[in-house]
Design an enzyme around this catalytic site. Structure first.
Site, PDB file in Angstrom:
ATOM      1  N   THR A 198      -2.923   6.858   7.004  1.00 42.27           N
ATOM      2  CA  THR A 198      -2.142   8.090   6.987  1.00 42.27           C
ATOM      3  C   THR A 198      -3.020   9.331   6.914  1.00 42.27           C
ATOM      4  O   THR A 198      -2.563  10.430   7.192  1.00 42.27           O
ATOM      5  CB  THR A 198      -1.134   8.085   5.814  1.00 42.27           C
TER       6      THR A 198
ATOM      7  N   ASP B 114       7.496  10.458   3.584  1.00 43.80           N
ATOM      8  CA  ASP B 114       6.957  10.143   4.901  1.00 43.80           C
ATOM      9  C   ASP B 114       6.105   8.881   4.951  1.00 43.80           C
ATOM     10  O   ASP B 114       6.421   7.918   5.646  1.00 43.80           O
ATOM     11  CB  ASP B 114       6.178  11.341   5.450  1.00 43.80           C
TER      12      ASP B 114
ATOM     13  N   GLU C 242      -3.599  11.273  -3.301  1.00 44.67           N
ATOM     14  CA  GLU C 242      -4.593  12.025  -2.537  1.00 44.67           C
ATOM     15  C   GLU C 242      -5.971  11.385  -2.624  1.00 44.67           C
ATOM     16  O   GLU C 242      -6.692  11.296  -1.630  1.00 44.67           O
ATOM     17  CB  GLU C 242      -4.642  13.479  -3.016  1.00 44.67           C
TER      18      GLU C 242
ATOM     19  N   GLU D 197       0.109  16.419  11.801  1.00 45.74           N
ATOM     20  CA  GLU D 197       1.148  15.460  12.164  1.00 45.74           C
ATOM     21  C   GLU D 197       1.629  15.587  13.610  1.00 45.74           C
ATOM     22  O   GLU D 197       1.825  14.569  14.299  1.00 45.74           O
ATOM     23  CB  GLU D 197       2.338  15.599  11.198  1.00 45.74           C
TER      24      GLU D 197
ATOM     25  N   GLU E  64       6.008  25.363   7.435  1.00 41.45           N
ATOM     26  CA  GLU E  64       6.121  24.231   6.507  1.00 41.45           C
ATOM     27  C   GLU E  64       7.555  23.714   6.417  1.00 41.45           C
ATOM     28  O   GLU E  64       7.782  22.521   6.307  1.00 41.45           O
ATOM     29  CB  GLU E  64       5.598  24.636   5.129  1.00 41.45           C
TER      30      GLU E  64
END
Length: 628
Positions: free
Chosen positions: A564, A355, A210, A478, A459
């Site tokens: 990302t 991902d 993160e 996304e 989710e």
């Protein structure tokens, strides 16, 4: 025993009632859907027209793959309704040809202007309230109109503490979005605030992944945009700017390096304390995406400052994970032990925990031109298509159900569960970058169908029961990202309608007194008092770009890519070179890819921390003179 019989009887009754309801509404879980439209490719455009043929016999239904030959007697609702007429994913929003043509075949310029203004206003409502009520804390609580920082009273609250490091997260994460919206004045003000107020010398334990994508990536992106007038917003330089954002990025990256120490595989620990290093009680397990999605930011930093350390450790982690893939399927799991190299989580999918690992294999190749990255991505994509993709071969023709990517056991490819998560909605965008537009269209339609049903993406969504498994929606970007990239690839107005639908749903369902709030429940639309930084850095950015045809990003002669976390970085010749190969000949990484780097003193001191940052950066600039 009697109570067990009663329970079993009630469960059977509930299943039968659910089946009846699904059948009545034409939403049976057999996934016997046909697309009522075909996608015909004509250079950069897609023409949509009616199929005219609806197959009634399915030979590639999901239920056939879900239950293998070892259990031939398994029964599901899909078997009951196997010969019933089925609807397409697009049946959620397509009501016949005339209605479809009326709704989706055009998008007036005046409506684009309106939607662009709506996306801009959405961003500023969140950003201005963050600056008013929350800065310098990390996030805005949009319902209470107050700031949020790390949960110091509960260090185990990793949902908060993995992300919030007491370093003005939302301001940093939003820097390049201000430029995308054309607000150079506020961009300069925000940069000065970051330079004057942000320090990483904090007793904060954060997740390496993160901190990398949200903080390090944004600092690098903003620095590049400030210092290079070619990419892509022109000369937006700040007077007296002395590479301070690059200094901050370098300082943060050095504080993340201890995650790569004392690990026998080279796969990093998931968390570090920014002041003290890896916590003594740190776990030895990490997810594939968390450990394998550092290469873009670390690689750009290395090539900006001429210090290979950061790219080397990030690339070594990727290679270590890659060597652990299954010999049978070529797939990776989602959780690994960093000391033993054993897979703790054997699920292989495209969502949480996996991902961005795939995403960064391709984007690293695009940025750095390393052929090994592309070979890994190509092999991974082939394994995904072979083992995760279920349904008919073609997206929009042939017998069977439209394609879907499921979660499987990495060693044998058997389906492990019947849910997918919202993070997987990034994958159509990655397929666009890979040139597989038809499959991107198909998967995107599935996720948009879910959005149409709930006005948000739960989710987790159970594709067999066609119902949410996990009900919250934290304003994730996304689906918007994939919608934007599909529109850029096809210029089909359908995707503008998708964006408008998403934008209006967010405005209706998530707007609160001081910003936009996480949906706690996508059905009843109850809310949680949190606005994550990616809402401003990604969701709003992609929505604005979708409707802003004349944005400098779309007009620039120079190419760019998004990290990302949605940060803009140029595809630049300077990132194709390795200045340290000339300055510090050092072959250890190539000779011994399995070597333990637990003791950083094996790496020459000048390579660990680089030359004085400004001089090294200027040397890079001098070296690039004449390159385009």
């Amino acid at each position: 025993m009697q109570w067990r019989s009663i329970v079993v009887g009630l469960l059977v009754l509930r299943v039968l009632l659910n089946c009846a309801v699904w059948l009545v509404f034409g939403l049976g879980p057999s996934w016997g859907f046909d697309f009522p439209i075909k996608f015909t490719f004509n250079s950069h455009k897609i023409e949509l027209f009616n199929d005219g043929q609806r197959a009634t016999v399915k030979t590639h239904a999901w239920s056939r793959h879900l239950y293998d030959s070892r259990n031939p007697q398994a029964k599901t609702c899909s078997k009951i309704s196997g010969n019933s007429p089925k609807k397409s994913y697009l049946s959620f929003f397509e009501e016949g040809r005339d209605e479809y043509d009326r709704k989706y075949s055009s998008f007036p310029d005046s409506l684009k202007v309106k939607m662009r203004a709506m996306a801009r206003d959405m961003f500023y409502f969140g950003y201005d309230n963050y600056m008013k009520f929350a800065f310098p804390e990390d996030e805005l609580n949009p319902i209470a109109c107050e700031g949020r920082g790390p949960d110091v009273l509960n260090p185990s609250n990793i949902n908060i503490n993995d992300v919030l490091g007491n370093y003005s997260l939302t301001l940093i994460d939003t820097l390049d979005t201000l430029l995308v919206l054309g607000n150079v004045t506020e961009f300069h003000r925000a940069v000065k605030l970051v330079i004057d107020t942000v320090s990483f010398d904090k007793d904060s334990t954060v997740q390496v992944f993160e901190a990398n994508i949200r903080i390090l990536g944004s600092l690098i992106s903003a620095h590049i945009l400030l210092t290079d007038p070619r990419h892509p917003f022109g000369d937006v330089g700040l007077k007296d700017y002395d590479n301070e954002l690059l200094h901050l990025a370098h300082d943060l990256a050095v504080r993340l390096l201890p995650a790569f120490e004392n690990t026998s595989t080279g796969i990093p620990y998931p968390r570090v304390n920014l002041k003290k290093g890896v916590p003594p009680d740190s776990i030895n397990e990490t997810c594939t995406a968390g450990a394998g999605s550092l290469l873009v930011e670390f690689g750009i930093l290395s090539r900006l400052i001429g210090d290979s350390t950061f790219e080397w450790v990030a690339r070594r982690a990727v290679k270590a994970l890659w060597k652990l893939r299954s010999n049978e399927t070529g797939l990776l799991g989602n959780v690994v032990n960093i000391q033993t190299g054993q897979w703790v989580g054997k699920q292989s999918g495209l969502g949480a925990g996996m991902d961005s690992f795939y995403e960064y294999l391709l984007k690293s190749y695009i940025l750095f031109g390393e052929k090994e990255d592309f070979r890994m991505f190509t092999a991974a994509y082939e394994s995904i298509q072979s083992h995760l993709r279920r349904g008919r071969e073609a997206c929009n023709e042939g017998e069977g159900d439209p394609p879907l990517y499921v979660n499987v056991n990495m060693f044998n490819g058997q389906i492990m569960n019947t849910w997918i998560d919202s993070l997987q909605a990034f994958f159509p965008g990655l397929q666009v970058l890979n040139g597989d537009v038809e499959n991107a269209i198909c998967l995107h339609a599935f996720y948009y169908a879910i959005w149409k049903r709930f006005g948000a993406l739960p989710e987790r969504y159970n594709w067999q029961l066609q119902a949410p498994d996990v009900l919250f929606y934290p304003l994730r970007p996304e689906l918007v990202e994939s919608t934007y990239l599909l529109y850029q690839a096809t210029k089909n107005p359908f995707y503008l309608h998708v964006g408008m639908d998403i934008l209006e749903s967010l405005e209706k369902n998530t707007k609160v007194r001081c910003g936009y709030a996480t949906l706690h429940h996508v059905v009843d639309k109850s809310k949680e008092d949190r606005m994550e930084s990616f809402f401003l850095s990604e969701t709003c950015k992609y929505l604005y770009l979708l409707f802003d045809e004349d944005n400098p990003l779309h007009k620039s002669e120079n190419k760019y890519i998004f990290t990302t976390e949605g940060h803009v970085v140029p595809i630049d010749q300077r990132f194709r070179g390795k200045s340290w190969e000339e300055q510090f000949p050092y072959e250890e990484a190539k000779k011994d890819p399995q070597a333990n780097i637990s003791n950083c003193d094996r790496i020459p001191e000048e390579r660990r921390y680089g030359l004085p940052l400004k001089s090294m950066y200027m040397r890079q600039i001098d070296h690039m003179v004449g390159l385009s």
